[in-house]
Enzyme design. Structure first.
Site, PDB file in Angstrom:
ATOM      1  N   SER A  36       0.846  -1.192   0.000  1.00 11.70           N
ATOM      2  CA  SER A  36       0.000   0.000   0.000  1.00 11.70           C
ATOM      3  C   SER A  36       0.878   1.238   0.000  1.00 11.70           C
ATOM      4  O   SER A  36       1.859   1.310   0.732  1.00 11.70           O
ATOM      5  CB  SER A  36      -0.911   0.005   1.226  1.00 11.70           C
ATOM      6  OG  SER A  36      -1.664   1.204   1.293  1.00 11.70           O
ATOM      7  N   ARG A  37       0.504   2.209  -0.803  1.00 12.90           N
ATOM      8  CA  ARG A  37       1.276   3.448  -0.884  1.00 12.90           C
ATOM      9  C   ARG A  37       1.027   4.370   0.295  1.00 12.90           C
ATOM     10  O   ARG A  37       1.840   5.251   0.577  1.00 12.90           O
ATOM     11  CB  ARG A  37       0.958   4.180  -2.190  1.00 12.90           C
ATOM     12  CG  ARG A  37       1.400   3.436  -3.431  1.00 12.90           C
ATOM     13  CD  ARG A  37       1.074   4.231  -4.682  1.00 12.90           C
ATOM     14  NE  ARG A  37       1.509   3.518  -5.877  1.00 12.90           N
ATOM     15  CZ  ARG A  37       1.335   3.963  -7.122  1.00 12.90           C
ATOM     16  NH1 ARG A  37       0.720   5.126  -7.306  1.00 12.90           N
ATOM     17  NH2 ARG A  37       1.753   3.270  -8.152  1.00 12.90           N
ATOM     18  N   LYS A  90     -14.458  -5.959  -6.825  1.00  5.94           N
ATOM     19  CA  LYS A  90     -15.297  -5.451  -7.914  1.00  5.94           C
ATOM     20  C   LYS A  90     -15.116  -3.938  -8.044  1.00  5.94           C
ATOM     21  O   LYS A  90     -14.830  -3.257  -7.061  1.00  5.94           O
ATOM     22  CB  LYS A  90     -16.759  -5.838  -7.698  1.00  5.94           C
ATOM     23  CG  LYS A  90     -17.435  -5.161  -6.492  1.00  5.94           C
ATOM     24  CD  LYS A  90     -18.005  -3.808  -6.841  1.00  5.94           C
ATOM     25  CE  LYS A  90     -18.388  -3.031  -5.618  1.00  5.94           C
ATOM     26  NZ  LYS A  90     -18.728  -1.622  -5.919  1.00  5.94           N
ATOM     27  N   ASP A 168     -20.382   2.106  -9.712  1.00  4.67           N
ATOM     28  CA  ASP A 168     -19.609   1.395  -8.687  1.00  4.67           C
ATOM     29  C   ASP A 168     -20.547   0.656  -7.736  1.00  4.67           C
ATOM     30  O   ASP A 168     -20.349  -0.542  -7.482  1.00  4.67           O
ATOM     31  CB  ASP A 168     -18.690   2.358  -7.930  1.00  4.67           C
ATOM     32  CG  ASP A 168     -17.890   1.660  -6.842  1.00  4.67           C
ATOM     33  OD1 ASP A 168     -16.886   1.007  -7.177  1.00  4.67           O
ATOM     34  OD2 ASP A 168     -18.284   1.759  -5.661  1.00  4.67           O
TER      35      ASP A 168
END
Length: 308
Positions: A36-37, A90, A168
């Protein structure tokens, strides 16, 4: 079989809200690393990005991608090229061509690719599918309305190309309908409402028709405050069939059949473990096909600018 050694890529809101608890509650899978950034997790090896993780020598069997769909193709491809099974949050990708390419690559590598649809894993979905196979369906109406500020606070990617906007959440409804209806269906009309300052829609009004001519209507909206609406209503020859609360509640002819708490992500990780053990993939992209069609047929309607 030994437990699947898993790495999560992307430790944002969905990973913390759903994935971490589901992994901990699922037998046969262990979280051993995170890439993770912007975040780290105590107790596991942490890396800045997937390339660092794959080059580190940390022993993992699989990767669960919880990053936004834009840019996910390169992450999934890197994992598959490194011999890792892949689970996709998803929507599975930003375009149809890239997800089909990942499916082909996984097949060629002999690896599992799991395109997850968490709403399909809700308690009422399979019982509804079984019941509808025995009834004559007259019409289907979907109402999926929620508050984007609550579910996606400050998330700019959802408004960019590939972020899908209101689709979304709307794709969750489509994932259920594509699974429970006995007939396939296709889009006939698409009205998409775009804020003046955004590249993705905030609302959508869709009309579909099944192969047998049954109407399927869907209304998606990201501007609803207060109680959220995630309902699918099917009119049949023997009475109404209704799924509410995103598929966790089920009513047949007005009588409650199932009312269950959310276990969707636990079910997904259970299924992922089983797929890896069996050497199989589950890559159904039909909900994303309908979203792509909605953009292709979409009539653009402009509304007021949206500010988070």
């Amino acid at each position: 079989m030994a437990s699947v050694r898993l790495a999560i890529v992307g430790l944002g809101k969905i990973a913390r809200d759903q994935h971490l608890g589901a992994i901990e509650a699922t037998d046969g899978i262990d979280l051993v690393a995170v890439a993770s950034r912007h975040a780290q997790l105590d107790g596991v090896r942490c890396f800045h990005e997937i390339g660092d993780l794959l080059a580190s020598g940390v022993e993992i069997d699989a990767v669960s991608l919880c990053t936004p769909p834009q840019g996910r193709f390169s992450q999934a491809k890197a994992a598959l090229d490194a011999g890792k099974h892949v689970m996709l949050e998803k929507p599975p990708g930003a375009t149809l061509s890239e997800v089909h390419a990942l499916e082909a690559l996984a097949r060629a590598r002999g690896l599992t690719l799991f395109s997850t649809w968490h709403s399909r894993a809700a308690a009422a979905v399979e019982p509804a599918r079984a019941l509808l196979a025995k009834r004559k369906i007259r019409s289907v109406a979907v109402e999926w309305k929620e508050d984007v500020r609550h579910w996606h606070p400050g998330q700019a990617w959802i408004w960019e190309p590939g972020g899908l906007g209101v689709f979304d959440p709307g794709i969750n409804a489509l994932s259920i309908v594509t699974h429970i209806l006995p007939e396939k269906f296709h889009l006939t009309r698409s009205d998409l409402t775009f804020p003046a300052n955004r590249a993705a829609p905030i609302a959508a009004s869709l009309s579909f028709e099944t192969d047998g001519g049954i109407p399927v209507l869907a209304e998606f909206d990201w501007r609803q405050t207060g109680p959220q609406t995630w309902d699918i209503r099917i009119d049949t020859d023997e009475g109404p069939v209704v799924l509410t609360h995103g598929g966790s509640r089920f009513f047949v002819d007005g009588e409650a059949q199932i009312i269950e708490a959310d276990r969707e992500y636990r079910n997904l990780y259970r299924d992922f473990v089983a797929l890896v053990a069996a050497g199989r993939s589950d890559a159904d992209f039909s909900p994303l096909v309908h979203v792509a069609d909605a953009f292709m047929l979409g009539r653009r309607i402009q509304t007021a600018a949206f500010e988070d």
